[in-house]
Design an enzyme around this catalytic site. Sequence first.
Site, PDB file in Angstrom:
ATOM      1  N   CYS A 156       0.828  -1.220   0.000  1.00 32.06           N
ATOM      2  CA  CYS A 156       0.000   0.000   0.000  1.00 32.06           C
ATOM      3  C   CYS A 156       0.857   1.262   0.000  1.00 32.06           C
ATOM      4  O   CYS A 156       1.635   1.494   0.929  1.00 32.06           O
ATOM      5  CB  CYS A 156      -0.927  -0.025   1.215  1.00 32.06           C
ATOM      6  SG  CYS A 156      -1.726   1.549   1.562  1.00 32.06           S
ATOM      7  N   GLY A 157       0.712   2.092  -1.034  1.00 34.96           N
ATOM      8  CA  GLY A 157       1.488   3.323  -1.143  1.00 34.96           C
ATOM      9  C   GLY A 157       1.235   4.290  -0.006  1.00 34.96           C
ATOM     10  O   GLY A 157       2.166   4.923   0.513  1.00 34.96           O
ATOM     11  N   HIS A 158      -0.029   4.425   0.412  1.00 29.54           N
ATOM     12  CA  HIS A 158      -0.349   5.354   1.500  1.00 29.54           C
ATOM     13  C   HIS A 158       0.261   4.885   2.820  1.00 29.54           C
ATOM     14  O   HIS A 158       0.634   5.700   3.672  1.00 29.54           O
ATOM     15  CB  HIS A 158      -1.858   5.509   1.627  1.00 29.54           C
ATOM     16  CG  HIS A 158      -2.482   6.210   0.459  1.00 29.54           C
ATOM     17  ND1 HIS A 158      -3.062   5.523  -0.572  1.00 29.54           N
ATOM     18  CD2 HIS A 158      -2.572   7.527   0.140  1.00 29.54           C
ATOM     19  CE1 HIS A 158      -3.499   6.391  -1.473  1.00 29.54           C
ATOM     20  NE2 HIS A 158      -3.214   7.601  -1.074  1.00 29.54           N
ATOM     21  N   CYS A 159       0.373   3.561   3.001  1.00 23.79           N
ATOM     22  CA  CYS A 159       1.019   3.025   4.204  1.00 23.79           C
ATOM     23  C   CYS A 159       2.506   3.387   4.204  1.00 23.79           C
ATOM     24  O   CYS A 159       3.074   3.746   5.234  1.00 23.79           O
ATOM     25  CB  CYS A 159       0.849   1.507   4.273  1.00 23.79           C
ATOM     26  SG  CYS A 159      -0.874   0.954   4.289  1.00 23.79           S
TER      27      CYS A 159
END
Length: 531
Positions: free
Chosen positions: A78-81
């Site tokens: 996950c990029g946002h993670c």
Amino acid sequence: CLKLLRKRSGKRTRGFDVATIMQFKSVVCLLLLSVLALGVVAQDDIDESDVIVLTSKNFDEEIAKHSKILVEFYAPWCGHCKQLAPHYAKAATKLKKLEPEAALAKIDCDAEKDIGEKFGVKGFPTLKWFVNGDAQEYGGGRDEATIVSWVKKKMGPAAKTMASVKELDDFKEQDDVVVVGFFDAEDHADAAAYKKVADAIDDVSFAIATKDTHAHAGHKHKDIVLFKKFDEGKAVYEGEMDNEKIKDWIGVNQLAYVTEFTPESSGKIFGSPIKTQALFFSDPEEEEHTSARKAFEAKAKDYYGKVVAVSVAADKSQVLDFFGVRQKDLPALFVVKAPEGQGQMQKYKGPAKAEITTGDAHAAIGKFLDDYFEGKVAVHKKSEDVPEEPVDKNGVTTLVGSTFEAIVNDAGKDVLVEFYAPWCGHCKQLAPIYDKLGKEFREVESVVIAKMDATANDPPENAGVRGFPTLKFYKSGTANKEPIDFDGERTVKGFKKFLKKNVGTPYELKKGDKKKKKAEAAADEEKKDEL
């Protein structure tokens, strides 16, 4: 991140809600946009030694061990993670010193799916605050400062009591912005409204300074003071003891005269009670921009309290793209007004580049802001250049902002419009079907099969574009058409069935090769499964 949702339901999502990038519809959307502007830090460079790593084997034990613990449910892909990781790690280290009884932890829900499902995790990252084993929703921000502030609030009273001069002085230095209420006693009746505000705002630290500190601070009973490490250094509240009015006052005064656009600042910028922002786009490295930027900063001070002034650096490409600003257009100025209800954000374009680089920048910027507040500036609509060949080889018409009204509101035309984004996977899947539809209606004079890149052009407000692809139909017979939602199947057959039923002008399609029709129908079914 929708991957988890798809795995759970076993169904494909039909479209992806991207109102964030398109319309800045809400603070949440704007926060997401700011996240896009944040570069991903190399994960190897992050010191996560103070973040507890949870698994199914130690989860219950660690939750029981810590009476108050913040848990991040994440996925490695996950990029946002990944963007949250450095902020979360720094917050864990800072809180270890400030609030040793609190803990920060994380769990990989890709590896531990059962735990994610148990706690209703529907996307990544999800943060939950556990108190004595009970999970609560996390309501703070996603940067170090707001995570720390939120957890500190949860560890004690919303407004801590400062009974000594040293306590007060130390508190004033701990953050860039703090708020102090001066009251004769912590439990004084006059402090009731102030305490409600402290309970309601999670990203600012609050204190109550009792009588023994007043003379040293130069303040008296009922003074509410916002201390800040920029601009004039502090602001003193002069209104009624009304919690809503105090809250709005803090929302305005916690910002600098000009605030740099960053992932950390975006929540405050667009969450301010002032719903008008002036955005100045420039490259700090370019000397040509210096005088214009100084003029903007001076005018921002004059308009403080009426408009939130924001400086946007040239490397914030997603924000520049949203406004249709190219590097060669810099420096540039826009005023934006937040939507009311479900309305669309309104953008107002400032003076031309030449006026603020070679002319009198102070006068040009001042006149533009004066004209805006007097209602003399027209709403700006972003538009690509008109293509040399608006109708492509498949018979699909390309619409841009400047041609939309003329083509769509032609009273003699029935117009089907796909609002799409070039990067949208669902739009790419639909493209070959839509091209086939265009070919079918190429020779039908009364029907227009059209598409518009809704990231490069501003759709009309009544189109209600909230995600991609959005399909709208405009019926012939009137020059002021209201869009009709396309509610059929996204196949050539489904589109044709919808058009036959809804057009204002009857039509006949040319009959084609039966074998070709059968092949196209089979291809339709295959694409339908994918969509």
